[in-house]
Design an enzyme around this catalytic site. Structure first.
Site, PDB file in Angstrom:
ATOM      1  N   ASP A  13       0.808  -1.225   0.000  1.00 58.43           N
ATOM      2  CA  ASP A  13       0.000   0.000   0.000  1.00 58.43           C
ATOM      3  C   ASP A  13       0.837   1.270   0.000  1.00 58.43           C
ATOM      4  OD1 ASP A  13      -2.266  -1.609   0.068  1.00 58.43           O
ATOM      5  OD2 ASP A  13      -2.297  -1.641   2.263  1.00 58.43           O
ATOM      6  N   LYS A  16       1.799   2.157  -5.035  1.00 59.31           N
ATOM      7  CA  LYS A  16       2.394   1.605  -6.266  1.00 59.31           C
ATOM      8  C   LYS A  16       1.509   1.875  -7.482  1.00 59.31           C
ATOM      9  CE  LYS A  16       2.424  -2.445  -4.334  1.00 59.31           C
ATOM     10  NZ  LYS A  16       2.021  -2.068  -2.963  1.00 59.31           N
ATOM     11  N   GLY A  17       0.196   1.652  -7.309  1.00 56.49           N
ATOM     12  CA  GLY A  17      -0.727   1.850  -8.428  1.00 56.49           C
ATOM     13  C   GLY A  17      -0.667   3.276  -8.938  1.00 56.49           C
ATOM     14  N   GLY A  40      -4.573  -4.315  -3.859  1.00 48.80           N
ATOM     15  CA  GLY A  40      -5.569  -3.277  -4.111  1.00 48.80           C
ATOM     16  C   GLY A  40      -4.800  -2.017  -4.459  1.00 48.80           C
ATOM     17  N   HIS A  41      -4.780  -1.676  -5.750  1.00 46.77           N
ATOM     18  CA  HIS A  41      -3.991  -0.528  -6.207  1.00 46.77           C
ATOM     19  C   HIS A  41      -4.943   0.582  -6.639  1.00 46.77           C
ATOM     20  CE1 HIS A  41      -0.417  -3.407  -7.216  1.00 46.77           C
ATOM     21  NE2 HIS A  41      -0.758  -3.426  -5.952  1.00 46.77           N
ATOM     22  N   THR A 129      -5.693 -11.607   3.584  1.00 48.35           N
ATOM     23  CA  THR A 129      -6.840 -10.978   2.925  1.00 48.35           C
ATOM     24  C   THR A 129      -7.941 -12.013   2.645  1.00 48.35           C
ATOM     25  OG1 THR A 129      -5.875 -11.389   0.766  1.00 48.35           O
ATOM     26  CG2 THR A 129      -5.360  -9.261   1.785  1.00 48.35           C
ATOM     27  N   GLN A 223       1.942  -5.992  -3.265  1.00 43.81           N
ATOM     28  CA  GLN A 223       2.441  -6.124  -1.886  1.00 43.81           C
ATOM     29  C   GLN A 223       3.740  -5.317  -1.707  1.00 43.81           C
ATOM     30  OE1 GLN A 223       1.324  -9.415  -3.471  1.00 43.81           O
ATOM     31  NE2 GLN A 223      -0.572  -8.479  -2.814  1.00 43.81           N
ATOM     32  N   ARG A 302      -9.874  -3.002   6.044  1.00 44.62           N
ATOM     33  CA  ARG A 302      -9.324  -2.978   7.405  1.00 44.62           C
ATOM     34  C   ARG A 302      -8.504  -1.711   7.636  1.00 44.62           C
ATOM     35  NH1 ARG A 302      -5.977  -8.383   7.581  1.00 44.62           N
ATOM     36  NH2 ARG A 302      -5.672  -7.760   5.418  1.00 44.62           N
ATOM     37  N   VAL A 413       2.230  14.414  -3.648  1.00 47.23           N
ATOM     38  CA  VAL A 413       1.664  15.279  -2.602  1.00 47.23           C
ATOM     39  C   VAL A 413       0.135  15.280  -2.667  1.00 47.23           C
ATOM     40  CG1 VAL A 413       3.683  16.761  -2.269  1.00 47.23           C
ATOM     41  CG2 VAL A 413       2.090  17.278  -4.132  1.00 47.23           C
TER      42      VAL A 413
HETATM   43  P1  GDP Z   1      -0.751   0.346  -3.541  1.00 48.84           P
HETATM   44  O1  GDP Z   1      -1.391  -0.904  -3.075  1.00 48.84           O
HETATM   45  O2  GDP Z   1       0.718   0.393  -3.277  1.00 48.84           O
HETATM   46  O3  GDP Z   1      -1.083   0.704  -4.965  1.00 48.84           O
HETATM   47  O4  GDP Z   1      -1.372   1.513  -2.629  1.00 48.84           O
HETATM   48  P2  GDP Z   1      -2.930   1.706  -2.260  1.00 48.84           P
HETATM   49  O5  GDP Z   1      -3.650   2.187  -3.461  1.00 48.84           O
HETATM   50  O6  GDP Z   1      -3.449   0.512  -1.567  1.00 48.84           O
HETATM   51  O7  GDP Z   1      -2.813   2.812  -1.140  1.00 48.84           O
HETATM   52  C1  GDP Z   1      -2.309   4.064  -1.399  1.00 48.84           C
HETATM   53  C2  GDP Z   1      -3.380   5.111  -1.092  1.00 48.84           C
HETATM   54  O8  GDP Z   1      -2.824   6.397  -0.984  1.00 48.84           O
HETATM   55  C3  GDP Z   1      -4.420   5.229  -2.204  1.00 48.84           C
HETATM   56  O9  GDP Z   1      -5.660   5.487  -1.612  1.00 48.84           O
HETATM   57  C4  GDP Z   1      -3.951   6.433  -3.006  1.00 48.84           C
HETATM   58  O10 GDP Z   1      -5.003   7.112  -3.677  1.00 48.84           O
HETATM   59  C5  GDP Z   1      -3.392   7.289  -1.926  1.00 48.84           C
HETATM   60  N1  GDP Z   1      -2.274   8.149  -2.346  1.00 48.84           N
HETATM   61  C6  GDP Z   1      -1.244   7.835  -3.169  1.00 48.84           C
HETATM   62  N2  GDP Z   1      -0.359   8.829  -3.230  1.00 48.84           N
HETATM   63  C7  GDP Z   1      -0.837   9.801  -2.421  1.00 48.84           C
HETATM   64  C8  GDP Z   1      -0.339  11.082  -2.023  1.00 48.84           C
HETATM   65  O11 GDP Z   1       0.720  11.536  -2.423  1.00 48.84           O
HETATM   66  N3  GDP Z   1      -1.106  11.780  -1.125  1.00 48.84           N
HETATM   67  C9  GDP Z   1      -2.273  11.325  -0.641  1.00 48.84           C
HETATM   68  N4  GDP Z   1      -2.932  12.076   0.232  1.00 48.84           N
HETATM   69  N5  GDP Z   1      -2.773  10.116  -0.994  1.00 48.84           N
HETATM   70  C10 GDP Z   1      -2.050   9.385  -1.859  1.00 48.84           C
HETATM   71  P1  IMO Z   2      -0.964  -4.140  -2.272  1.00 46.13           P
HETATM   72  O1  IMO Z   2      -0.537  -4.686  -3.602  1.00 46.13           O
HETATM   73  C1  IMO Z   2      -0.896  -4.559   2.041  1.00 46.13           C
HETATM   74  C2  IMO Z   2      -0.899  -8.596   3.638  1.00 46.13           C
HETATM   75  C3  IMO Z   2      -2.120  -9.086   4.399  1.00 46.13           C
HETATM   76  C4  IMO Z   2      -1.452 -10.032   5.369  1.00 46.13           C
HETATM   77  C5  IMO Z   2      -0.347 -10.662   4.553  1.00 46.13           C
HETATM   78  C6  IMO Z   2      -0.717 -12.007   3.947  1.00 46.13           C
HETATM   79  O2  IMO Z   2      -2.248  -3.399  -2.307  1.00 46.13           O
HETATM   80  O3  IMO Z   2       0.155  -3.382  -1.635  1.00 46.13           O
HETATM   81  P2  IMO Z   2      -2.290 -12.734   1.931  1.00 46.13           P
HETATM   82  O4  IMO Z   2      -3.753 -12.487   1.692  1.00 46.13           O
HETATM   83  O5  IMO Z   2      -1.408 -12.192   0.859  1.00 46.13           O
HETATM   84  O6  IMO Z   2      -1.981 -14.165   2.251  1.00 46.13           O
HETATM   85  O7  IMO Z   2      -1.965 -11.921   3.283  1.00 46.13           O
HETATM   86  O8  IMO Z   2      -0.074  -9.747   3.504  1.00 46.13           O
HETATM   87  N1  IMO Z   2      -1.172  -8.101   2.274  1.00 46.13           N
HETATM   88  C7  IMO Z   2      -1.113  -6.813   1.938  1.00 46.13           C
HETATM   89  N2  IMO Z   2      -0.909  -5.717   2.694  1.00 46.13           N
HETATM   90  N3  IMO Z   2      -1.053  -4.425   0.707  1.00 46.13           N
HETATM   91  C8  IMO Z   2      -1.252  -5.513  -0.062  1.00 46.13           C
HETATM   92  O9  IMO Z   2      -1.287  -5.451  -1.408  1.00 46.13           O
HETATM   93  C9  IMO Z   2      -1.332  -6.773   0.556  1.00 46.13           C
HETATM   94  N4  IMO Z   2      -1.533  -8.040   0.111  1.00 46.13           N
HETATM   95  C10 IMO Z   2      -1.416  -8.843   1.170  1.00 46.13           C
HETATM   96  O10 IMO Z   2      -2.778  -8.032   5.032  1.00 46.13           O
HETATM   97  O11 IMO Z   2      -0.841  -9.306   6.402  1.00 46.13           O
HETATM   98 MG    MG Z   3      -2.946  -1.534  -1.828  1.00 45.60          MG
END
Ligand code: GDP
Ligand code: IMO
Ligand code: MG
Length: 427
Positions: A13, A16-17, A40-41, A129, A223, A302, A413
């Protein structure tokens, strides 16, 4: 021409997306190489918000070839759902999406087993998850998995599935879960198999042809480094290789075909699920980061655990991935913090560690050694040039660069495409 692997440098999280969405503009192909619908990106594009689970985030750019590589574990029902949802929102998905014929399938018994094992672990649970990731990779390693290519051969699929359902039903019953119906699974899976057939390719040949032709490839990690099954905080990890090396085995390109590794890190740290997290702040600071950063999982909803930036792990991520460039996200979330901390080492008893200990019992006892930085207490969301950032924010970023040991190329930002600072002179 540079082929780039983009990885998460923390516990997932990292954003990356969002960064893939920026880099995809230049790329010809975007390839997911591991994980499954546990990812979840979130991407904000054209005034819309999308959350991608299996489909590469490059899909939001017209004309990019998006590949779900052999290293991904694919829940085909989820995939069809995701395709339909995106199409409903006007995203074009046709020949631009390719699915590897050798990717393994996530089956209903994998999800049930995942759930059941977590339940039985009680307090020792991983906090997965529940998307069936561990059991699906388990079957792959045990050589009992079903693959995308099996879906396209109904008679053979039914035969193999029957045997798999029988064995897994014995296991499920022993674990106190209900048995599954072979006929229902066969029907559901063969139906989605027909839907997915036009997308199925030999992705290994396709990606290598792109390498030969000098087309630009972006590998999208899911991840994060600390969730890698070998390099993460085992057993509190996922079951794949989110690290840069995973891009080779998860897509079939040789190591020499990869030129850059972009490590994405948040300007602070989060973790969702159980397991050690040395810089976690279970206090007002953690709550503030969670609220301001909207730190709630995009797959399971969560709450994410929050804490200070940990340079011990970012340094480790730089080492195991060979990060050549850093992308730092969510700097704006720190705008109202009066003081910031960065962990530069851990103290265990009288020992000072600058590297991550492998033994979780040791890691649990680690006390972070912090460097303190004054907060900038001003709005960075409108800043578009590094030089225009408050000096205190520059000092904080410079500390991340120095402690991690890799130059910063992008700072975000805000969640939208335009909320981006490109750093030209590789600080
Ligand atoms: P990923 O799994 O690595 O792609 O990350 P996620 O999408 O799960 O979580 C990143 C969250 O931060 C998302 O809700 C994005 O929209 C948000 N986000 C990303 N970059 C920024 C930023 O620079 N500022 C803020 N406020 N939110 C951001
Ligand atoms: P993205 O790509 C954050 C975590 C779960 C758990 C552990 C194992 O959005 O960054 P799993 O279901 O893979 O067997 O769970 O890994 N986990 C993540 N945490 N971002 C993710 O993906 C995750 N994918 C799995 O919460 O701790
Ligand atoms: Mg994510």
């Amino acid at each position: 021409m540079a082929n780039t692997v983009l990885i998460g440098g923390q516990w997932g999280d990292e954003g990356k997306g969002r960064i893939i969405d920026l880099l995809a503009e230049r790329a010809d192909l975007v390839v997911r190489y591991q994980g499954g619908s546990n990812a979840g990106h979130e991407v904000h594009a054209g005034g819309q918000k999308y959350v991608l689970h299996l489909i590469p985030s490059g899909i939001l750019h017209a004309g990019k070839i998006c590949i779900i590589g052999n290293g991904v574990v694919v829940d085909p029902i989820e995939l069809v759902h995701e395709i339909r949802q995106l199409r409903r929102r006007g995203v074009k998905i046709s020949t631009n999406l390719k699915l590897s014929e050798t990717a393994h399938l996530v089956m209903p018994y994998h999800k049930l087993l995942d759930e059941r094992r977590e339940f039985l672990k009680g307090k020792g649970r991983i906090g997965t998850t529940k998307r069936g990731i561990g059991p699906a990779y388990g079957d792959k390693a045990s050589r009992t998995g079903l693959r995308v290519l099996d879906l396209l051969q109904p008679a053979r699929f039914r035969k193999r599935l029957k045997q798999r359902v029988e064995e897994n039903n014995r296991l499920l019953r022993a674990l106190g879960a209900p048995a599954l119906s072979f006929e229902k699974i066969a029907r559901d899976y063969l139906r989605v198999g027909r839907f997915l057939k036009p997308f199925v390719v030999n992705s290994v040949v396709l990606v290598n042809a792109a390498v030969e032709e000098g087309r630009e490839i972006l590998f999208e990690g899911a991840q994060g480094t600390l969730l890698d099954i070998d390099f993460g905080t085992y057993p509190f990890v996922t079951s794949s290789h989110p690290t840069a090396g995973g891009a080779c085995v998860g897509s079939g390109v040789p190591p020499g075909a990869i030129h850059e590794v972009v490590g994405v890190v948040k300007a602070y740290t989060t973790r969702v699920g159980e397991g050690p997290f040395p810089t976690e702040q279970r206090n007002g600071v953690g709550r503030e980061l969670q609220t301001v950063g909207d730190e709630f999982g995009r797959t399971t909803g969560r709450a994410r655990r929050c804490g200070w930036f940990d340079a011990v792990i970012s340094r480790y991520a730089r080492m195991v991935n060979g990060i050549t460039k850093l992308a730092i996200t969510k700097l704006d979330v720190l705008d109202r913090m009066p003081e910031l901390k960065i962990a530069v080492a851990y103290r265990v008893g009288r020992k000072l560690l600058r590297t991550l200990p492998a033994d979780l019992e040791v890691l649990k006892r680690c006390v972070p050694v912090y460097q303190r930085y004054p907060g900038w207490l001003s709005d960075t969301t409108k800043v578009r040039r590094y030089a225009d950032l408050p000096k205190k924010a520059q000092t904080y970023l410079e500390a991340i660069r120095r402690e991690t040991g890799a130059p910063i190329s992008v700072i975000s930002v805000g969640p939208k495409r335009e909320d981006t600072i490109y750093v030209k002179n590789k600080r």
